[in-house]
Design a protein around this motif. Structure first.
Motif, PDB file in Angstrom:
ATOM      1  N   ASP A 129       0.829  -1.203   0.000  1.00 45.32           N
ATOM      2  CA  ASP A 129       0.000   0.000   0.000  1.00 45.32           C
ATOM      3  C   ASP A 129       0.863   1.253   0.000  1.00 45.32           C
ATOM      4  OD1 ASP A 129      -2.221  -1.606   0.139  1.00 45.32           O
ATOM      5  OD2 ASP A 129      -2.574  -1.291   2.286  1.00 45.32           O
ATOM      6  N   ASP A 130       0.474   2.233  -0.817  1.00 43.14           N
ATOM      7  CA  ASP A 130       1.109   3.544  -0.817  1.00 43.14           C
ATOM      8  C   ASP A 130       0.112   4.509  -0.175  1.00 43.14           C
ATOM      9  OD1 ASP A 130       2.354   5.944  -1.243  1.00 43.14           O
ATOM     10  OD2 ASP A 130       2.431   5.780  -3.436  1.00 43.14           O
ATOM     11  N   LEU A 131       0.090   4.515   1.149  1.00 45.85           N
ATOM     12  CA  LEU A 131      -0.933   5.275   1.863  1.00 45.85           C
ATOM     13  C   LEU A 131      -0.717   6.780   1.810  1.00 45.85           C
ATOM     14  CD1 LEU A 131      -1.406   2.828   4.830  1.00 45.85           C
ATOM     15  CD2 LEU A 131      -3.173   3.535   3.212  1.00 45.85           C
ATOM     16  N   ARG A 132       0.510   7.200   1.655  1.00 45.59           N
ATOM     17  CA  ARG A 132       0.751   8.642   1.511  1.00 45.59           C
ATOM     18  C   ARG A 132       0.085   9.177   0.254  1.00 45.59           C
ATOM     19  NH1 ARG A 132       4.376  12.638   3.125  1.00 45.59           N
ATOM     20  NH2 ARG A 132       4.715  14.250   1.557  1.00 45.59           N
ATOM     21  N   ASN A 133       0.331   8.531  -0.860  1.00 40.89           N
ATOM     22  CA  ASN A 133      -0.226   9.018  -2.120  1.00 40.89           C
ATOM     23  C   ASN A 133      -1.667   8.595  -2.350  1.00 40.89           C
ATOM     24  OD1 ASN A 133       2.002  10.543  -3.301  1.00 40.89           O
ATOM     25  ND2 ASN A 133       3.086   8.587  -3.305  1.00 40.89           N
ATOM     26  N   ALA A 134      -2.151   7.634  -1.582  1.00 38.12           N
ATOM     27  CA  ALA A 134      -3.569   7.264  -1.669  1.00 38.12           C
ATOM     28  C   ALA A 134      -4.447   8.455  -1.311  1.00 38.12           C
ATOM     29  CB  ALA A 134      -3.864   6.088  -0.744  1.00 38.12           C
ATOM     30  N   ARG A 135      -3.950   9.307  -0.447  1.00 39.25           N
ATOM     31  CA  ARG A 135      -4.708  10.500  -0.049  1.00 39.25           C
ATOM     32  C   ARG A 135      -4.937  11.438  -1.233  1.00 39.25           C
ATOM     33  NH1 ARG A 135      -8.709  12.895   2.580  1.00 39.25           N
ATOM     34  NH2 ARG A 135      -8.176  14.924   3.466  1.00 39.25           N
ATOM     35  N   ARG A 136      -4.139  11.320  -2.272  1.00 37.50           N
ATOM     36  CA  ARG A 136      -4.295  12.166  -3.449  1.00 37.50           C
ATOM     37  C   ARG A 136      -5.614  11.900  -4.168  1.00 37.50           C
ATOM     38  NH1 ARG A 136       0.361  14.860  -4.508  1.00 37.50           N
ATOM     39  NH2 ARG A 136       2.291  14.015  -3.614  1.00 37.50           N
ATOM     40  N   THR A 137      -6.253  10.797  -3.883  1.00 35.12           N
ATOM     41  CA  THR A 137      -7.559  10.538  -4.487  1.00 35.12           C
ATOM     42  C   THR A 137      -8.623  11.466  -3.929  1.00 35.12           C
ATOM     43  OG1 THR A 137      -8.008   8.808  -2.838  1.00 35.12           O
ATOM     44  CG2 THR A 137      -7.071   8.101  -4.945  1.00 35.12           C
ATOM     45  N   VAL A 138      -8.291  12.189  -2.850  1.00 35.75           N
ATOM     46  CA  VAL A 138      -9.249  13.110  -2.235  1.00 35.75           C
ATOM     47  C   VAL A 138      -8.699  14.526  -2.135  1.00 35.75           C
ATOM     48  CG1 VAL A 138     -10.648  13.599  -0.184  1.00 35.75           C
ATOM     49  CG2 VAL A 138     -10.291  11.240  -0.914  1.00 35.75           C
ATOM     50  N   ASN A 139      -7.564  14.700  -1.461  1.00 32.46           N
ATOM     51  CA  ASN A 139      -7.076  16.053  -1.195  1.00 32.46           C
ATOM     52  C   ASN A 139      -5.560  16.059  -1.010  1.00 32.46           C
ATOM     53  OD1 ASN A 139      -6.969  18.789  -0.585  1.00 32.46           O
ATOM     54  ND2 ASN A 139      -7.512  18.490   1.559  1.00 32.46           N
ATOM     55  N   ILE A 140      -4.833  16.074  -2.119  1.00 32.68           N
ATOM     56  CA  ILE A 140      -3.369  15.999  -2.120  1.00 32.68           C
ATOM     57  C   ILE A 140      -2.909  15.026  -1.034  1.00 32.68           C
ATOM     58  CG2 ILE A 140      -2.876  18.091  -3.376  1.00 32.68           C
ATOM     59  CD1 ILE A 140      -2.628  19.632  -0.796  1.00 32.68           C
ATOM     60  N   THR A 141      -1.978  15.403  -0.156  1.00 35.63           N
ATOM     61  CA  THR A 141      -1.538  14.473   0.892  1.00 35.63           C
ATOM     62  C   THR A 141      -1.898  15.006   2.279  1.00 35.63           C
ATOM     63  OG1 THR A 141       0.684  15.464   0.913  1.00 35.63           O
ATOM     64  CG2 THR A 141       0.350  13.523  -0.488  1.00 35.63           C
ATOM     65  N   ASP A 142      -2.888  15.874   2.350  1.00 33.84           N
ATOM     66  CA  ASP A 142      -3.310  16.471   3.602  1.00 33.84           C
ATOM     67  C   ASP A 142      -3.741  15.407   4.614  1.00 33.84           C
ATOM     68  OD1 ASP A 142      -4.328  18.762   5.286  1.00 33.84           O
ATOM     69  OD2 ASP A 142      -6.225  17.712   4.909  1.00 33.84           O
ATOM     70  N   LYS A 143      -3.075  15.384   5.791  1.00 35.63           N
ATOM     71  CA  LYS A 143      -3.412  14.471   6.895  1.00 35.63           C
ATOM     72  C   LYS A 143      -3.343  13.002   6.489  1.00 35.63           C
ATOM     73  CE  LYS A 143      -4.496  18.079   9.431  1.00 35.63           C
ATOM     74  NZ  LYS A 143      -3.641  18.566  10.529  1.00 35.63           N
ATOM     75  N   TRP A 144      -2.497  12.665   5.547  1.00 38.93           N
ATOM     76  CA  TRP A 144      -2.477  11.303   5.027  1.00 38.93           C
ATOM     77  C   TRP A 144      -2.146  10.279   6.101  1.00 38.93           C
ATOM     78  CZ3 TRP A 144       1.462   7.780   5.227  1.00 38.93           C
ATOM     79  CH2 TRP A 144       2.722   8.250   5.585  1.00 38.93           C
ATOM     80  N   ASP A 145      -1.272  10.647   7.044  1.00 40.15           N
ATOM     81  CA  ASP A 145      -0.853   9.685   8.065  1.00 40.15           C
ATOM     82  C   ASP A 145      -1.969   9.364   9.050  1.00 40.15           C
ATOM     83  OD1 ASP A 145      -0.685  12.331   8.826  1.00 40.15           O
ATOM     84  OD2 ASP A 145       1.024  12.056  10.156  1.00 40.15           O
ATOM     85  N   LEU A 146      -2.775  10.368   9.394  1.00 42.32           N
ATOM     86  CA  LEU A 146      -3.927  10.116  10.251  1.00 42.32           C
ATOM     87  C   LEU A 146      -4.910   9.164   9.569  1.00 42.32           C
ATOM     88  CD1 LEU A 146      -4.868  13.603  11.765  1.00 42.32           C
ATOM     89  CD2 LEU A 146      -4.069  11.582  12.995  1.00 42.32           C
ATOM     90  N   ILE A 147      -5.180   9.443   8.297  1.00 41.57           N
ATOM     91  CA  ILE A 147      -6.143   8.637   7.555  1.00 41.57           C
ATOM     92  C   ILE A 147      -5.611   7.232   7.331  1.00 41.57           C
ATOM     93  CG2 ILE A 147      -7.420   8.482   5.362  1.00 41.57           C
ATOM     94  CD1 ILE A 147      -7.181  11.647   5.419  1.00 41.57           C
TER      95      ILE A 147
END
Length: 262
Positions: free
Chosen positions: A165-183
């Motif tokens: 899993d690339d969880l940092r860049n997965a956040r880009r499907t919604v809002n760049i990498t904002d709060k990616w680690d929390l999500i």
């Protein structure tokens, strides 16, 4: 999926999300996402887990659709938003296309692009994104096709069925990498609960009828300052520091330069 087992897993103190209790409203919100995933999802536990994690963050744990509020005490931020033409009345209906739903859908073009999945003209009726079923459909279909990341890469690109899993860049499907680690933490918690409950139901793709109407201008729904006027609330608004608000709006505007969700 055994939902009783699923909710029992989420209620554990060590679950990483709700903890020892879940309100009835939160259960209704989660059920809406699970039901929408059965008809509009891809049958993958990773996709469902990320959809739930996104809703958990964007709604400040409420899990039901919410509307964004703009900070009234930050004049500088308001001026920047007005310059960006964010949350301003737009033709032909005079509506403001600020964040709504479980994913905080923003900007008129995204309301238009999501109308087919929603089954309703969201440009004409933007508050329909606050409907639990419609909001969940928008969330799931948007994650699947990557419409918000500027590159057309859906969640399966970042969270493959087989592979890391690339969880940092997965956040880009919604809002760049904002709060990616929390999500990412929320995602792991929901994924564990899904797996413990026996996985997700098989998808049942169904056609979604859309009825388009000829544009008919309506009165403006926003104030001249760019803040949202008082309207009947179906849910509590999201505060600017809890998954929505002015700073997220600004980050989305800045992300437009680099291909983020706008």
């Amino acid at each position: 999926m055994n939902r009783k087992t699923f909710y029992a897993a989420l209620r554990r103190r060590s679950s990483g999300v709700f903890g020892t209790s879940i309100s009835q409203r939160q259960v209704r919100g989660v059920d809406g996402i699970l039901d929408a995933f059965a008809t509009h999802g891809d049958g993958r536990a990773k996709t469902l887990a990320y959809a739930l994690a996104t809703a958990y963050h964007e709604t400040a744990r409420r899990m039901v659709p919410v509307r964004e509020t703009l900070a009234r005490d930050d004049a500088t931020a308001r001026r920047r938003l007005r310059k960006a033409k964010y949350a301003q009345p737009e033709p032909p209906y005079g509506h403001c296309y600020y964040g709504r739903g479980q994913v905080q859908l923003t900007w008129k073009r995204n309301y238009e692009r999501s109308s087919e999945d929603a089954g309703v003209d969201l440009v004409r009726h933007p508050d329909k994104a606050l409907d639990p079923i419609i909001g969940a459909r928008i969330l799931i279909r948007g994650l699947l096709d990557g419409r918000w990341n500027g590159k057309g890469r859906g969640i399966a690109h970042y969270l493959p069925t087989s592979g890391r899993d690339d969880l940092r860049n997965a956040r880009r499907t919604v809002n760049i990498t904002d709060k990616w680690d929390l999500i990412a933490g929320y995602y792991r918690a929901f994924l564990r609960a899904i797996e413990e409950a026996g996985g997700v139901p098989k998808p049942r793709f169904e056609p979604v009828p859309v009825s388009w109407s000829k544009p008919k201008p309506e009165g403006a729904q926003c104030s001249q300052t760019g803040s949202v006027t008082k309207q009947p609330e179906r849910t509590n608004p999201v505060s600017p520091t809890s998954g929505g608000g002015v700073w997220v709006a600004l980050s989305r505007f800045i992300a437009s330069i680099f291909g983020g969700k706008l």
